[in-house]
Enzyme design. Structure first.
Site, PDB file in Angstrom:
ATOM      1  N   LYS A   1       0.665   3.778   2.859  1.00 10.21           N
ATOM      2  CA  LYS A   1       1.253   3.480   4.188  1.00 10.21           C
ATOM      3  C   LYS A   1       2.292   3.313   4.615  1.00 10.21           C
ATOM      4  O   LYS A   1       3.391   3.731   4.839  1.00 10.21           O
ATOM      5  CB  LYS A   1       0.910   1.795   4.789  1.00 10.21           C
ATOM      6  CG  LYS A   1      -0.676   1.891   4.755  1.00 10.21           C
ATOM      7  CD  LYS A   1      -0.715   0.060   5.390  1.00 10.21           C
ATOM      8  CE  LYS A   1      -2.590  -0.088   5.741  1.00 10.21           C
ATOM      9  NZ  LYS A   1      -2.827  -1.197   6.298  1.00 10.21           N
TER      10      LYS A   1
ATOM     11  N   ASP B   1      -1.851  -3.900  11.142  1.00  9.30           N
ATOM     12  CA  ASP B   1      -3.653  -4.582  10.894  1.00  9.30           C
ATOM     13  C   ASP B   1      -4.654  -3.105  11.422  1.00  9.30           C
ATOM     14  O   ASP B   1      -4.294  -3.163  13.440  1.00  9.30           O
ATOM     15  CB  ASP B   1      -3.878  -5.687  11.572  1.00  9.30           C
ATOM     16  CG  ASP B   1      -4.702  -6.547  11.035  1.00  9.30           C
ATOM     17  OD1 ASP B   1      -5.037  -6.492   9.478  1.00  9.30           O
ATOM     18  OD2 ASP B   1      -5.874  -6.847  11.698  1.00  9.30           O
ATOM     19  N   SER B   2      -5.330  -2.822  11.074  1.00  3.39           N
ATOM     20  CA  SER B   2      -6.230  -2.235  11.620  1.00  3.39           C
ATOM     21  C   SER B   2      -7.421  -2.155  11.270  1.00  3.39           C
ATOM     22  O   SER B   2      -7.856  -3.293  10.224  1.00  3.39           O
ATOM     23  CB  SER B   2      -5.880  -0.079  10.663  1.00  3.39           C
ATOM     24  OG  SER B   2      -5.915  -0.483  10.060  1.00  3.39           O
TER      25      SER B   2
ATOM     26  N   ASP C   1     -13.765   5.764   6.140  1.00  3.74           N
ATOM     27  CA  ASP C   1     -13.765   7.073   6.680  1.00  3.74           C
ATOM     28  C   ASP C   1     -15.282   8.324   6.448  1.00  3.74           C
ATOM     29  O   ASP C   1     -14.771   8.916   7.307  1.00  3.74           O
ATOM     30  CB  ASP C   1     -12.658   8.256   5.551  1.00  3.74           C
ATOM     31  CG  ASP C   1     -10.763   7.671   5.952  1.00  3.74           C
ATOM     32  OD1 ASP C   1     -10.605   6.439   6.911  1.00  3.74           O
ATOM     33  OD2 ASP C   1     -10.074   8.112   5.856  1.00  3.74           O
TER      34      ASP C   1
ATOM     35  N   ASN D   1       0.709  -1.154  -0.225  1.00 12.28           N
ATOM     36  CA  ASN D   1       0.080  -0.127  -0.826  1.00 12.28           C
ATOM     37  C   ASN D   1       0.995   0.869   0.164  1.00 12.28           C
ATOM     38  O   ASN D   1       1.341   1.167   0.499  1.00 12.28           O
ATOM     39  CB  ASN D   1      -0.933  -0.293   1.194  1.00 12.28           C
ATOM     40  CG  ASN D   1      -2.009   1.003   1.550  1.00 12.28           C
ATOM     41  OD1 ASN D   1      -1.597   1.872   1.177  1.00 12.28           O
ATOM     42  ND2 ASN D   1      -3.088   0.981   1.818  1.00 12.28           N
TER      43      ASN D   1
ATOM     44  N   PHE E   1     -10.429   6.931   2.974  1.00 15.63           N
ATOM     45  CA  PHE E   1     -11.097   5.387   2.123  1.00 15.63           C
ATOM     46  C   PHE E   1     -12.027   4.907   2.878  1.00 15.63           C
ATOM     47  O   PHE E   1     -12.521   5.348   4.284  1.00 15.63           O
ATOM     48  CB  PHE E   1      -9.689   4.406   1.680  1.00 15.63           C
ATOM     49  CG  PHE E   1      -8.726   4.376   2.926  1.00 15.63           C
ATOM     50  CD1 PHE E   1      -7.761   5.176   3.885  1.00 15.63           C
ATOM     51  CD2 PHE E   1      -8.940   2.929   2.924  1.00 15.63           C
ATOM     52  CE1 PHE E   1      -7.251   4.659   4.840  1.00 15.63           C
ATOM     53  CE2 PHE E   1      -8.049   2.641   4.313  1.00 15.63           C
ATOM     54  CZ  PHE E   1      -7.280   3.771   5.276  1.00 15.63           C
TER      55      PHE E   1
ATOM     56  N   GLU F   1      -2.131 -16.090   5.599  1.00 20.27           N
ATOM     57  CA  GLU F   1      -3.597 -15.798   5.781  1.00 20.27           C
ATOM     58  C   GLU F   1      -4.306 -15.320   6.948  1.00 20.27           C
ATOM     59  O   GLU F   1      -3.456 -15.406   8.206  1.00 20.27           O
ATOM     60  CB  GLU F   1      -4.861 -17.137   5.216  1.00 20.27           C
ATOM     61  CG  GLU F   1      -5.670 -16.897   5.341  1.00 20.27           C
ATOM     62  CD  GLU F   1      -6.896 -18.105   5.550  1.00 20.27           C
ATOM     63  OE1 GLU F   1      -8.097 -18.492   6.334  1.00 20.27           O
ATOM     64  OE2 GLU F   1      -6.187 -19.011   5.651  1.00 20.27           O
TER      65      GLU F   1
ATOM     66  N   HIS G   1      -5.209   6.805  14.383  1.00 15.80           N
ATOM     67  CA  HIS G   1      -4.969   4.959  15.161  1.00 15.80           C
ATOM     68  C   HIS G   1      -3.642   4.640  14.392  1.00 15.80           C
ATOM     69  O   HIS G   1      -3.174   4.434  14.715  1.00 15.80           O
ATOM     70  CB  HIS G   1      -6.281   4.131  14.771  1.00 15.80           C
ATOM     71  CG  HIS G   1      -6.005   4.480  13.385  1.00 15.80           C
ATOM     72  ND1 HIS G   1      -7.119   5.036  12.244  1.00 15.80           N
ATOM     73  CD2 HIS G   1      -6.878   2.922  12.180  1.00 15.80           C
ATOM     74  CE1 HIS G   1      -7.824   4.299  11.182  1.00 15.80           C
ATOM     75  NE2 HIS G   1      -6.202   3.498  10.990  1.00 15.80           N
ATOM     76  N   ARG G   2      -3.622   5.167  13.273  1.00 15.98           N
ATOM     77  CA  ARG G   2      -2.730   4.295  12.429  1.00 15.98           C
ATOM     78  C   ARG G   2      -1.550   6.110  13.472  1.00 15.98           C
ATOM     79  O   ARG G   2       0.257   4.967  13.348  1.00 15.98           O
ATOM     80  CB  ARG G   2      -2.117   4.380  10.700  1.00 15.98           C
ATOM     81  CG  ARG G   2      -1.283   3.802  10.155  1.00 15.98           C
ATOM     82  CD  ARG G   2      -1.183   3.308   8.849  1.00 15.98           C
ATOM     83  NE  ARG G   2      -2.283   2.900   8.402  1.00 15.98           N
ATOM     84  CZ  ARG G   2      -3.621   2.917   8.301  1.00 15.98           C
ATOM     85  NH1 ARG G   2      -4.138   4.239   7.242  1.00 15.98           N
ATOM     86  NH2 ARG G   2      -4.995   2.533   8.378  1.00 15.98           N
TER      87      ARG G   2
END
Ligand code: IMP
Length: 186
Positions: free
Chosen positions: A12, A63-64, A147, A9, A144, A33, A172-173
């Site tokens: 990111k 992971d969010s 949001d 991404n 995205f 997975e 959060h990120r």
């Protein structure tokens, strides 16, 4: 020093590069997975997959997702595929609004867990959260995922209304990456 990140991404990767300027950020695909019941568990699954290929360097995975109090924490780790697969943002957002019809308590939070493996092979996990609530209707064209539906505490606008620069100050990120920065000492 190289930092391998388990994502392709571009958004990111850019955000991580801005927060950790001392590192050469390299993307790697974990190709595993994500079936753990927690954000931390999924971040660990991903980072372990890439760290095995990069001994002696830093590796990192995040992971969010969105947790809604009235829905017992859903969508949670299923945020990307809340309305089923293939993943669809319009379907996810529509399902969330449908599940909150008539619900007064719209408290929610975004969560981001980041797992790291350091050059000595030691694992670390940090977490960032952004508390807020789910809007009565979608607002904003930016961003995205969820949001347009999420209003962070202290704001009258959704993540999508705020735009990338303002969102990245409180998200959060961003909070998880600030914790990473402290941990790494960058
Ligand atoms: P990921 O683990 O960062 O890929 O996020 C999983 C899912 O959570 C995404 O597909 C989105 O549905 C949701 N999500 C995570 N972060 C955000 C965000 O900042 N805004 C909106 N949705 C998000």
């Amino acid at each position: 020093m190289k930092l391998f990140v388990a994502t392709h991404n571009a958004h990111k990767l850019r955000e991580i590069g801005e927060i950790l300027p001392g590192f050469e950020i390299c993307a790697d695909d974990p190709d595993v997975e994500e079936n753990a019941p927690t954000f931390e568990g999924n971040a660990l699954i991903k980072v372990r997959a890439i760290a095995a290929r990069h001994a002696g360097a830093w590796s990192m995975a995040d992971d969010s997702g969105l947790e809604v109090k009235a829905l017992d924490g859903a969508p949670g780790v299923r945020s990307a595929r809340y309305a089923g697969e293939p993943c669809s943002t319009p379907a996810n957002n529509a399902l969330l609004m449908r599940n909150l019809e008539g619900v007064a308590d719209r408290a929610a939070r975004f969560v981001c867990a980041v797992a790291l493996v350091d050059p000595a092979g030691v694992e670390h996990v940090v977490r960032g959260e952004c508390p807020g609530r789910i809007a009565r209707e979608a607002s904003g064209a930016g961003g995205f995922g969820y949001d347009p539906l999420f209003i962070p505490d202290g704001s009258a606008q959704t993540y999508a209304d705020l735009g990338e620069v303002e969102k990245n100050k409180i998200s959060h990120r961003a909070r998880a990456l600030a914790a990473v920065k402290s941990l790494i000492g960058a």
